[in-house]
Scaffold this motif. Structure first.
Motif, PDB file in Angstrom:
ATOM      1  N   GLY A  98      50.088  32.641  34.682  1.00  7.99           N
ATOM      2  CA  GLY A  98      49.235  33.667  33.954  1.00  7.99           C
ATOM      3  C   GLY A  98      47.856  33.037  33.885  1.00  7.99           C
ATOM      4  N   TYR A  99      47.779  31.837  33.702  1.00 13.69           N
ATOM      5  CA  TYR A  99      46.426  31.188  33.645  1.00 13.69           C
ATOM      6  C   TYR A  99      45.606  31.144  34.925  1.00 13.69           C
ATOM      7  CZ  TYR A  99      42.763  27.282  33.056  1.00 13.69           C
ATOM      8  OH  TYR A  99      41.597  26.804  33.045  1.00 13.69           O
ATOM      9  N   SER A 100      46.430  30.985  36.137  1.00 20.44           N
ATOM     10  CA  SER A 100      45.775  31.114  37.444  1.00 20.44           C
ATOM     11  C   SER A 100      45.299  32.711  37.725  1.00 20.44           C
ATOM     12  CB  SER A 100      46.855  30.654  38.315  1.00 20.44           C
ATOM     13  OG  SER A 100      46.322  30.871  39.845  1.00 20.44           O
ATOM     14  N   LYS A 101      46.274  33.684  37.217  1.00 26.11           N
ATOM     15  CA  LYS A 101      45.972  35.273  37.807  1.00 26.11           C
ATOM     16  C   LYS A 101      44.841  35.573  36.781  1.00 26.11           C
ATOM     17  CE  LYS A 101      48.951  36.182  40.555  1.00 26.11           C
ATOM     18  NZ  LYS A 101      48.769  36.799  41.930  1.00 26.11           N
ATOM     19  N   GLY A 102      44.741  34.718  35.262  1.00 24.72           N
ATOM     20  CA  GLY A 102      43.553  35.366  34.569  1.00 24.72           C
ATOM     21  C   GLY A 102      42.207  34.834  35.096  1.00 24.72           C
ATOM     22  N   LEU A 103      42.371  33.591  35.560  1.00 22.52           N
ATOM     23  CA  LEU A 103      41.083  32.872  36.360  1.00 22.52           C
ATOM     24  C   LEU A 103      40.629  33.920  37.438  1.00 22.52           C
ATOM     25  CD1 LEU A 103      41.986  29.283  36.448  1.00 22.52           C
ATOM     26  CD2 LEU A 103      40.170  30.230  34.717  1.00 22.52           C
ATOM     27  N   ASP A 104      41.585  34.494  38.116  1.00 22.40           N
ATOM     28  CA  ASP A 104      41.441  35.193  39.473  1.00 22.40           C
ATOM     29  C   ASP A 104      41.049  36.847  39.045  1.00 22.40           C
ATOM     30  OD1 ASP A 104      42.032  33.277  41.016  1.00 22.40           O
ATOM     31  OD2 ASP A 104      44.049  33.903  41.376  1.00 22.40           O
ATOM     32  N   GLY A 105      40.770  36.918  37.534  1.00 22.98           N
ATOM     33  CA  GLY A 105      40.529  38.607  37.461  1.00 22.98           C
ATOM     34  C   GLY A 105      41.749  39.375  37.451  1.00 22.98           C
ATOM     35  N   TYR A 106      42.974  38.935  37.676  1.00 23.41           N
ATOM     36  CA  TYR A 106      44.117  39.693  37.897  1.00 23.41           C
ATOM     37  C   TYR A 106      44.200  40.684  36.753  1.00 23.41           C
ATOM     38  CZ  TYR A 106      49.197  40.697  37.978  1.00 23.41           C
ATOM     39  OH  TYR A 106      50.292  41.386  37.940  1.00 23.41           O
ATOM     40  N   ASP A 107      44.497  41.973  37.087  1.00 25.92           N
ATOM     41  CA  ASP A 107      44.756  43.071  35.920  1.00 25.92           C
ATOM     42  C   ASP A 107      46.204  43.156  35.848  1.00 25.92           C
ATOM     43  OD1 ASP A 107      44.489  45.110  34.369  1.00 25.92           O
ATOM     44  OD2 ASP A 107      44.286  46.795  36.135  1.00 25.92           O
ATOM     45  N   TYR A 108      46.525  42.682  34.763  1.00 22.47           N
ATOM     46  CA  TYR A 108      47.938  42.387  34.346  1.00 22.47           C
ATOM     47  C   TYR A 108      48.651  43.913  33.843  1.00 22.47           C
ATOM     48  CZ  TYR A 108      52.383  41.223  31.578  1.00 22.47           C
ATOM     49  OH  TYR A 108      53.637  41.227  31.254  1.00 22.47           O
ATOM     50  N   THR A 109      49.554  44.293  34.435  1.00 29.88           N
ATOM     51  CA  THR A 109      50.241  45.543  34.029  1.00 29.88           C
ATOM     52  C   THR A 109      51.422  45.507  33.254  1.00 29.88           C
ATOM     53  OG1 THR A 109      51.320  45.641  36.127  1.00 29.88           O
ATOM     54  CG2 THR A 109      49.214  46.734  35.899  1.00 29.88           C
ATOM     55  N   GLY A 110      51.794  44.494  32.607  1.00 27.70           N
ATOM     56  CA  GLY A 110      52.951  44.473  31.803  1.00 27.70           C
ATOM     57  C   GLY A 110      54.367  44.345  32.743  1.00 27.70           C
ATOM     58  N   ILE A 111      54.308  43.629  33.744  1.00 29.04           N
ATOM     59  CA  ILE A 111      55.414  43.504  34.444  1.00 29.04           C
ATOM     60  C   ILE A 111      56.553  42.435  34.014  1.00 29.04           C
ATOM     61  CG2 ILE A 111      54.357  44.426  36.589  1.00 29.04           C
ATOM     62  CD1 ILE A 111      54.627  41.710  37.576  1.00 29.04           C
ATOM     63  N   CYS A 112      55.946  41.620  33.086  1.00 26.89           N
ATOM     64  CA  CYS A 112      56.883  40.450  32.733  1.00 26.89           C
ATOM     65  C   CYS A 112      57.776  41.062  31.301  1.00 26.89           C
ATOM     66  CB  CYS A 112      56.076  39.379  32.050  1.00 26.89           C
ATOM     67  SG  CYS A 112      55.072  38.538  33.231  1.00 26.89           S
ATOM     68  N   PRO A 113      59.170  40.780  31.752  1.00 27.49           N
ATOM     69  CA  PRO A 113      59.966  41.006  30.560  1.00 27.49           C
ATOM     70  C   PRO A 113      59.665  40.477  29.203  1.00 27.49           C
ATOM     71  CG  PRO A 113      61.070  39.813  31.974  1.00 27.49           C
ATOM     72  CD  PRO A 113      59.817  39.949  32.594  1.00 27.49           C
ATOM     73  N   SER A 159      32.839  33.082  32.822  1.00 25.85           N
ATOM     74  CA  SER A 159      32.308  32.611  34.052  1.00 25.85           C
ATOM     75  C   SER A 159      31.571  33.681  34.782  1.00 25.85           C
ATOM     76  CB  SER A 159      33.328  32.183  35.042  1.00 25.85           C
ATOM     77  OG  SER A 159      34.154  30.884  34.553  1.00 25.85           O
ATOM     78  N   ARG A 160      31.881  34.862  34.783  1.00 22.47           N
ATOM     79  CA  ARG A 160      31.296  36.081  35.302  1.00 22.47           C
ATOM     80  C   ARG A 160      29.721  36.185  34.449  1.00 22.47           C
ATOM     81  NH1 ARG A 160      34.459  41.571  35.821  1.00 22.47           N
ATOM     82  NH2 ARG A 160      34.281  41.336  33.509  1.00 22.47           N
ATOM     83  N   GLU A 161      30.006  36.258  33.303  1.00 20.36           N
ATOM     84  CA  GLU A 161      28.746  36.431  32.512  1.00 20.36           C
ATOM     85  C   GLU A 161      27.566  35.144  32.859  1.00 20.36           C
ATOM     86  OE1 GLU A 161      26.039  38.094  29.580  1.00 20.36           O
ATOM     87  OE2 GLU A 161      27.866  38.882  30.743  1.00 20.36           O
ATOM     88  N   VAL A 162      28.239  34.012  32.940  1.00 16.48           N
ATOM     89  CA  VAL A 162      27.346  32.699  33.552  1.00 16.48           C
ATOM     90  C   VAL A 162      26.571  33.083  34.863  1.00 16.48           C
ATOM     91  CG1 VAL A 162      27.465  30.519  34.501  1.00 16.48           C
ATOM     92  CG2 VAL A 162      28.503  31.038  32.176  1.00 16.48           C
ATOM     93  N   ARG A 163      27.289  33.558  35.604  1.00 19.87           N
ATOM     94  CA  ARG A 163      26.840  34.144  36.817  1.00 19.87           C
ATOM     95  C   ARG A 163      25.891  35.109  36.855  1.00 19.87           C
ATOM     96  NH1 ARG A 163      32.292  33.445  38.534  1.00 19.87           N
ATOM     97  NH2 ARG A 163      32.451  35.636  38.586  1.00 19.87           N
ATOM     98  N   SER A 164      26.047  36.055  35.924  1.00 19.58           N
ATOM     99  CA  SER A 164      25.015  37.203  35.888  1.00 19.58           C
ATOM    100  C   SER A 164      23.706  36.611  35.206  1.00 19.58           C
ATOM    101  CB  SER A 164      25.651  38.265  34.949  1.00 19.58           C
ATOM    102  OG  SER A 164      24.763  39.256  34.800  1.00 19.58           O
TER     103      SER A 164
END
Length: 210
Positions: free
Chosen positions: A85-100, A121-126
Protein backbone atom coordinates in the motif's frame (compact mmCIF):
# COMPACT_ATOMS: atom_id res chain seq x y z
CA UNK A 1 -4.91 -26.14 -7.61
CA UNK A 2 -1.69 -24.31 -6.75
CA UNK A 3 1.24 -23.08 -8.82
CA UNK A 4 4.95 -22.89 -8.31
CA UNK A 5 6.79 -19.71 -7.37
CA UNK A 6 8.37 -19.54 -10.83
CA UNK A 7 5.06 -19.85 -12.65
CA UNK A 8 3.68 -16.96 -10.59
CA UNK A 9 6.64 -14.76 -11.42
CA UNK A 10 6.57 -15.55 -15.12
CA UNK A 11 2.85 -14.95 -15.35
CA UNK A 12 3.11 -11.74 -13.36
CA UNK A 13 5.83 -10.53 -15.73
CA UNK A 14 3.59 -11.05 -18.71
CA UNK A 15 0.65 -9.27 -17.13
CA UNK A 16 2.71 -6.38 -15.82
CA UNK A 17 4.35 -5.78 -19.20
CA UNK A 18 1.30 -3.83 -20.31
CA UNK A 19 -0.34 -6.47 -22.52
CA UNK A 20 -4.04 -5.66 -22.79
CA UNK A 21 -4.93 -9.13 -24.08
CA UNK A 22 -3.45 -12.63 -24.15
CA UNK A 23 -1.94 -14.15 -27.28
CA UNK A 24 -3.22 -17.41 -28.78
CA UNK A 25 -0.32 -19.37 -27.26
CA UNK A 26 -0.93 -17.77 -23.87
CA UNK A 27 -4.62 -18.66 -24.06
CA UNK A 28 -3.89 -22.25 -25.10
CA UNK A 29 -1.41 -22.77 -22.26
CA UNK A 30 -3.07 -20.45 -19.75
CA UNK A 31 -2.78 -21.17 -16.05
CA UNK A 32 -5.87 -19.26 -14.97
CA UNK A 33 -5.03 -19.56 -11.29
CA UNK A 34 -1.63 -17.99 -11.98
CA UNK A 35 -3.10 -15.24 -14.14
CA UNK A 36 -5.67 -14.41 -11.47
CA UNK A 37 -2.95 -14.36 -8.83
CA UNK A 38 -0.76 -12.07 -10.94
CA UNK A 39 -3.61 -9.67 -11.70
CA UNK A 40 -4.42 -9.30 -7.99
CA UNK A 41 -0.75 -9.02 -7.01
CA UNK A 42 -0.42 -6.18 -9.53
CA UNK A 43 -3.40 -4.35 -8.02
CA UNK A 44 -5.72 -4.90 -10.97
CA UNK A 45 -9.47 -5.22 -10.51
CA UNK A 46 -11.02 -8.64 -10.92
CA UNK A 47 -12.89 -7.19 -13.91
CA UNK A 48 -9.58 -7.70 -15.75
CA UNK A 49 -10.90 -11.21 -16.36
CA UNK A 50 -13.27 -9.77 -18.97
CA UNK A 51 -10.38 -8.72 -21.23
CA UNK A 52 -8.81 -12.17 -20.84
CA UNK A 53 -12.10 -13.84 -21.70
CA UNK A 54 -12.50 -11.66 -24.78
CA UNK A 55 -8.92 -12.27 -25.94
CA UNK A 56 -9.12 -16.03 -25.59
CA UNK A 57 -12.61 -16.39 -27.07
CA UNK A 58 -11.11 -15.23 -30.38
CA UNK A 59 -8.99 -18.37 -30.32
CA UNK A 60 -11.78 -20.68 -29.21
CA UNK A 61 -10.42 -20.98 -25.69
CA UNK A 62 -12.71 -20.78 -22.66
CA UNK A 63 -11.55 -19.11 -19.49
CA UNK A 64 -11.71 -21.12 -16.25
CA UNK A 65 -13.39 -18.53 -14.05
CA UNK A 66 -13.19 -20.65 -10.89
CA UNK A 67 -9.43 -21.06 -11.19
CA UNK A 68 -8.97 -17.41 -12.09
CA UNK A 69 -10.95 -16.14 -9.10
CA UNK A 70 -9.26 -18.63 -6.79
CA UNK A 71 -5.87 -17.31 -7.87
CA UNK A 72 -7.11 -13.74 -7.71
CA UNK A 73 -8.28 -14.16 -4.11
CA UNK A 74 -4.90 -15.62 -3.19
CA UNK A 75 -3.06 -12.80 -4.97
CA UNK A 76 -4.91 -10.23 -2.89
CA UNK A 77 -3.05 -11.48 0.19
CA UNK A 78 0.19 -10.52 -1.52
CA UNK A 79 -1.12 -7.13 -2.66
CA UNK A 80 -3.20 -5.97 0.31
CA UNK A 81 -0.33 -5.36 2.72
CA UNK A 82 0.93 -2.23 4.41
CA UNK A 83 4.22 -2.25 2.51
CA UNK A 84 2.56 -2.67 -0.89
CA UNK A 85 0.00 0.00 0.00
CA UNK A 86 2.82 2.39 0.88
CA UNK A 87 4.69 1.60 -2.34
CA UNK A 88 1.55 2.03 -4.44
CA UNK A 89 0.78 5.32 -2.72
CA UNK A 90 4.28 6.58 -3.52
CA UNK A 91 3.68 5.68 -7.18
CA UNK A 92 0.40 7.61 -7.37
CA UNK A 93 -1.62 4.42 -7.76
CA UNK A 94 -5.38 5.00 -7.91
CA UNK A 95 -6.81 2.54 -5.41
CA UNK A 96 -10.24 1.25 -6.45
CA UNK A 97 -11.13 -0.72 -3.33
CA UNK A 98 -10.07 -4.18 -4.46
CA UNK A 99 -8.88 -5.31 -1.00
CA UNK A 100 -11.40 -7.28 1.07
CA UNK A 101 -12.47 -5.76 4.37
CA UNK A 102 -10.25 -8.00 6.51
CA UNK A 103 -7.14 -6.85 4.58
CA UNK A 104 -8.04 -3.30 3.61
CA UNK A 105 -7.18 -1.51 6.87
CA UNK A 106 -3.62 -2.77 6.74
CA UNK A 107 -3.26 -1.82 3.08
CA UNK A 108 -4.79 1.63 3.61
CA UNK A 109 -2.49 2.37 6.56
CA UNK A 110 0.46 2.26 4.18
CA UNK A 111 -1.38 3.60 1.15
CA UNK A 112 -2.50 6.81 2.84
CA UNK A 113 1.03 7.59 4.01
CA UNK A 114 2.47 6.84 0.57
CA UNK A 115 -0.18 8.94 -1.16
CA UNK A 116 0.46 11.90 1.13
CA UNK A 117 4.17 11.70 0.35
CA UNK A 118 3.36 11.42 -3.37
CA UNK A 119 1.17 14.55 -3.23
CA UNK A 120 3.71 16.51 -1.18
CA UNK A 121 6.57 15.46 -3.47
CA UNK A 122 4.60 16.49 -6.53
CA UNK A 123 3.94 19.89 -4.93
CA UNK A 124 7.65 20.25 -4.14
CA UNK A 125 8.48 19.60 -7.79
CA UNK A 126 5.91 22.17 -8.91
CA UNK A 127 7.15 24.83 -6.50
CA UNK A 128 10.78 24.08 -7.36
CA UNK A 129 9.98 24.53 -11.04
CA UNK A 130 8.30 27.86 -10.27
CA UNK A 131 11.31 28.88 -8.19
CA UNK A 132 13.69 28.00 -11.02
CA UNK A 133 11.62 29.97 -13.54
CA UNK A 134 11.61 33.02 -11.28
CA UNK A 135 15.36 32.75 -10.71
CA UNK A 136 15.80 32.74 -14.47
CA UNK A 137 13.52 35.78 -14.74
CA UNK A 138 15.59 37.62 -12.12
CA UNK A 139 18.79 36.86 -14.03
CA UNK A 140 17.18 38.06 -17.24
CA UNK A 141 16.05 41.31 -15.60
CA UNK A 142 19.50 41.88 -14.11
CA UNK A 143 21.08 41.38 -17.54
CA UNK A 144 18.61 43.87 -19.03
CA UNK A 145 19.39 46.40 -16.31
CA UNK A 146 23.11 46.03 -16.98
CA UNK A 147 22.59 46.48 -20.71
CA UNK A 148 20.39 49.55 -20.23
CA UNK A 149 22.89 51.03 -17.75
CA UNK A 150 25.66 50.69 -20.33
CA UNK A 151 23.43 52.25 -22.98
CA UNK A 152 22.36 55.09 -20.69
CA UNK A 153 25.98 56.02 -20.00
CA UNK A 154 26.91 56.04 -23.66
CA UNK A 155 26.82 58.96 -26.07
CA UNK A 156 24.14 57.28 -28.18
CA UNK A 157 21.19 58.57 -26.12
CA UNK A 158 19.93 62.02 -25.20
CA UNK A 159 18.53 63.26 -21.89
CA UNK A 160 14.97 62.21 -22.63
CA UNK A 161 16.08 58.72 -23.57
CA UNK A 162 18.19 58.48 -20.44
CA UNK A 163 15.15 59.40 -18.37
CA UNK A 164 13.11 56.73 -20.13
CA UNK A 165 15.83 54.12 -19.64
CA UNK A 166 16.10 55.02 -15.95
CA UNK A 167 12.33 54.57 -15.52
CA UNK A 168 12.48 51.19 -17.21
CA UNK A 169 15.32 50.09 -14.93
CA UNK A 170 13.44 51.21 -11.83
CA UNK A 171 10.43 49.15 -12.91
CA UNK A 172 12.68 46.15 -13.45
CA UNK A 173 14.27 46.58 -10.02
CA UNK A 174 10.80 46.66 -8.47
CA UNK A 175 9.93 43.46 -10.33
CA UNK A 176 13.11 41.82 -9.05
CA UNK A 177 12.18 42.75 -5.47
CA UNK A 178 8.74 41.15 -5.89
CA UNK A 179 10.24 38.03 -7.43
CA UNK A 180 12.78 37.72 -4.60
CA UNK A 181 9.98 38.02 -2.03
CA UNK A 182 8.03 35.36 -3.89
CA UNK A 183 11.11 33.14 -3.99
CA UNK A 184 11.53 33.49 -0.25
CA UNK A 185 7.95 32.33 0.27
CA UNK A 186 8.53 29.42 -2.10
CA UNK A 187 11.61 28.36 -0.16
CA UNK A 188 9.59 28.32 3.06
CA UNK A 189 6.83 26.27 1.41
CA UNK A 190 9.34 23.79 -0.01
CA UNK A 191 11.07 23.46 3.37
CA UNK A 192 7.73 22.83 5.09
CA UNK A 193 6.77 20.18 2.54
CA UNK A 194 10.14 18.44 2.82
CA UNK A 195 9.73 18.41 6.61
CA UNK A 196 6.27 16.86 6.16
CA UNK A 197 7.67 14.21 3.82
CA UNK A 198 10.37 13.31 6.37
CA UNK A 199 7.74 13.07 9.10
CA UNK A 200 5.52 10.82 7.00
CA UNK A 201 8.48 8.59 6.13
CA UNK A 202 9.26 8.27 9.84
CA UNK A 203 5.63 7.42 10.55
CA UNK A 204 5.83 4.60 8.03
CA UNK A 205 9.10 3.23 9.39
CA UNK A 206 7.80 3.48 12.95
CA UNK A 207 4.68 1.55 11.96
CA UNK A 208 6.82 -1.15 10.37
CA UNK A 209 8.69 -1.62 13.64
CA UNK A 210 5.54 -2.11 15.71
Amino acid sequence: MRISHWVVLLTAGAVLSGCATLSEDECLTADWYGIGYADAAAGKASSQVASHRKACSKHGVSLDIDDYLSGYDEGLYRFCTRSVGYSKGLDGYDYTGICPSHLENNFMDGYILGSEIYDASREVRSLSSQLSNQDNKINELEDNIAAKTTLMLSDQVDVAQRYELNTEMENMRDEIIELERSNERLHYQIDDLNALISELELDYRYGEEL
